[in-house]
Design an enzyme around this catalytic site. Structure first.
Site, PDB file in Angstrom:
ATOM      1  N   HIS A  12       0.832  -1.219   0.000  1.00  0.00           N
ATOM      2  CA  HIS A  12       0.000   0.000   0.000  1.00  0.00           C
ATOM      3  C   HIS A  12       0.868   1.272   0.000  1.00  0.00           C
ATOM      4  CE1 HIS A  12      -0.036  -0.643   4.644  1.00  0.00           C
ATOM      5  NE2 HIS A  12       0.986   0.120   4.302  1.00  0.00           N
ATOM      6  N   HIS A  59      -1.489   4.279  10.014  1.00  0.00           N
ATOM      7  CA  HIS A  59      -0.109   4.708  10.239  1.00  0.00           C
ATOM      8  C   HIS A  59      -0.088   5.927  11.159  1.00  0.00           C
ATOM      9  CE1 HIS A  59      -0.117   2.394   6.500  1.00  0.00           C
ATOM     10  NE2 HIS A  59       1.149   2.134   6.710  1.00  0.00           N
ATOM     11  N   HIS A 193      10.243  -4.009   4.360  1.00  0.00           N
ATOM     12  CA  HIS A 193      10.742  -2.627   4.322  1.00  0.00           C
ATOM     13  C   HIS A 193      11.049  -2.106   5.711  1.00  0.00           C
ATOM     14  CE1 HIS A 193       6.355  -1.924   4.684  1.00  0.00           C
ATOM     15  NE2 HIS A 193       6.452  -0.625   4.676  1.00  0.00           N
ATOM     16  N   GLU A 240       3.996  -5.382   8.724  1.00  0.00           N
ATOM     17  CA  GLU A 240       2.697  -5.095   8.077  1.00  0.00           C
ATOM     18  C   GLU A 240       2.130  -6.331   7.378  1.00  0.00           C
ATOM     19  OE1 GLU A 240       2.856  -0.339   7.023  1.00  0.00           O
ATOM     20  OE2 GLU A 240       3.142  -1.745   5.390  1.00  0.00           O
TER      21      GLU A 240
HETATM   22  C1  DHB Z   1       6.317   3.175   2.456  1.00  0.00           C
HETATM   23  C2  DHB Z   1       5.637   1.968   2.578  1.00  0.00           C
HETATM   24  C3  DHB Z   1       4.605   1.828   3.477  1.00  0.00           C
HETATM   25  O1  DHB Z   1       3.926   0.674   3.695  1.00  0.00           O
HETATM   26  C4  DHB Z   1       4.203   2.904   4.232  1.00  0.00           C
HETATM   27  O2  DHB Z   1       3.157   2.738   5.052  1.00  0.00           O
HETATM   28  C5  DHB Z   1       4.861   4.120   4.129  1.00  0.00           C
HETATM   29  C6  DHB Z   1       5.920   4.257   3.228  1.00  0.00           C
HETATM   30  C7  DHB Z   1       7.418   3.358   1.496  1.00  0.00           C
HETATM   31  O3  DHB Z   1       7.884   2.366   0.922  1.00  0.00           O
HETATM   32  O4  DHB Z   1       7.839   4.483   1.270  1.00  0.00           O
HETATM   33 FE    FE Z   2       2.503   0.883   5.487  1.00  0.00          FE
END
Ligand code: DHB
Ligand code: FE
Length: 284
Positions: A12, A59, A193, A240
């Site tokens: 997302h 978030h 990530h 996540e």
């Molecule tokens: C990014 C990915 C995410 O799931 C998020 O909530 C905020 C930023 C990203 O890859 O920049």
């Molecule tokens: Fe996210």
């Protein structure tokens, strides 16, 4: 009787929403990402649900550190698009399904899950970016959406196993709703990530691939993986991915039925700080 017919899983990434809103989808960086969703957009048109249960993580948008529900179900008639710092995204507001949402909280709470009933919640990129990826830029979203927000922002966060079991309880709830509804469940977030600290920018393709394999073939095995493994291998925000387990828990094979059919699988690196992972599974 209402029925869960399919599940959709997708990252997302907020920058994907910005790319659509700012007309950048044809740029070389973004073009491969949106190509991966061409099939999905047509599939959704051909398999239009009556309601989407959209499992995502807020978030720190609707819920600040003042109040952090572990499992929150949006029971309102509608949900505004959140302002995440640049004004709300130019996308339709989200229409809820209060009747089914109330039934889900009734059934799932009586199944010993402590859900939080939320009657006002602005929805952030965790919910709106998947809708954009799957629907493009319509005047209105194709059907009502029930937001189901799971905390992964502030520890302690629920285990993968608890999320998978929540999915099973949600399925039971849907199947005991006395109106004929075609319901899809979507799980959003991931892939690997990390957005802060020394390992910011971490992406682990091997982990992502193995996770997607297990999501198809053996989600119970993935559900047994503890948080610390996600943090080590998939970065702090890799957690996540428990959203995917929640949606997966609602599929037939984990509830005495046949295995799902894989309609679509897509993976691409990079998109912002992560990979884009995407699956569509249909119940047998
Ligand atoms: C990014 C990915 C995410 O799931 C998020 O909530 C905020 C930023 C990203 O890859 O920049
Ligand atoms: Fe996210």
């Amino acid at each position: 009787m209402a029925k869960i017919t399919a599940s959709v899983f997708t990252s997302h990434v907020p920058a994907i929403g910005a790319a659509v809103d700012l007309g950048k989808t044809k740029e070389p960086y973004w073009q491969p990402v949106f190509k991966g969703y061409e099939y999905s957009k047509q599939w959704l048109k051909d398999n239009k649900p009556d309601v989407i249960l959209l499992v995502f993580n807020d978030h720190a948008t609707a819920f600040s550190l003042e109040m952090i529900p572990t499992f929150a179900v949006g029971c309102a008639a509608e949900f505004a698009v959140a302002d995440e710092g640049w004004g709300p995204r130019p996308v339709p507001k989200v229409i809820g399904h209060p009747e089914l949402a109330a039934h889900i909280v009734q059934s799932v709470i009586q199944d010993d899950f402590d859900l939080t009933i939320v009657n006002k919640m602005d929805v952030d990129h965790g919910l709106t970016v998947p809708l954009t990826l799957m629907c493009g830029q319509p005047e209105a979203w194709p059907c009502p959406v029930i937001p189901i927000a799971i905390n992964v922002v502030q520890y302690p966060v629920p285990s993968g196993k608890r999320c998978l079991n929540l999915g099973k309880a949600i399925r039971k709830a849907v199947e005991s709703f006395d109106k004929d509804l075609n319901v899809q469940i979507w799980g959003t977030g991931g892939m690997s990530h990390q957005l802060q600290g020394a390992r910011a920018g971490l992406i682990n393709k091997d982990f992502d691939g193995a996770f997607m394999d297990l999501m198809i073939k053996d989600p119970e095995a993935q559900a047994a993986v503890p948080h610390i493994n996600y943090v080590r291998e998939a970065g702090s925000e890799g957690i996540e991915l428990v959203m995917w387990l929640t949606a997966r828990g609602a599929m037939s094979d984990l509830n005495g039925g046949p295995p799902p059919t894989v309609k679509h699988r897509f993976y691409h690196v990079p998109a912002s700080n992560t990979a884009v992972g995407h699956l569509i599974l249909e119940n047998g």
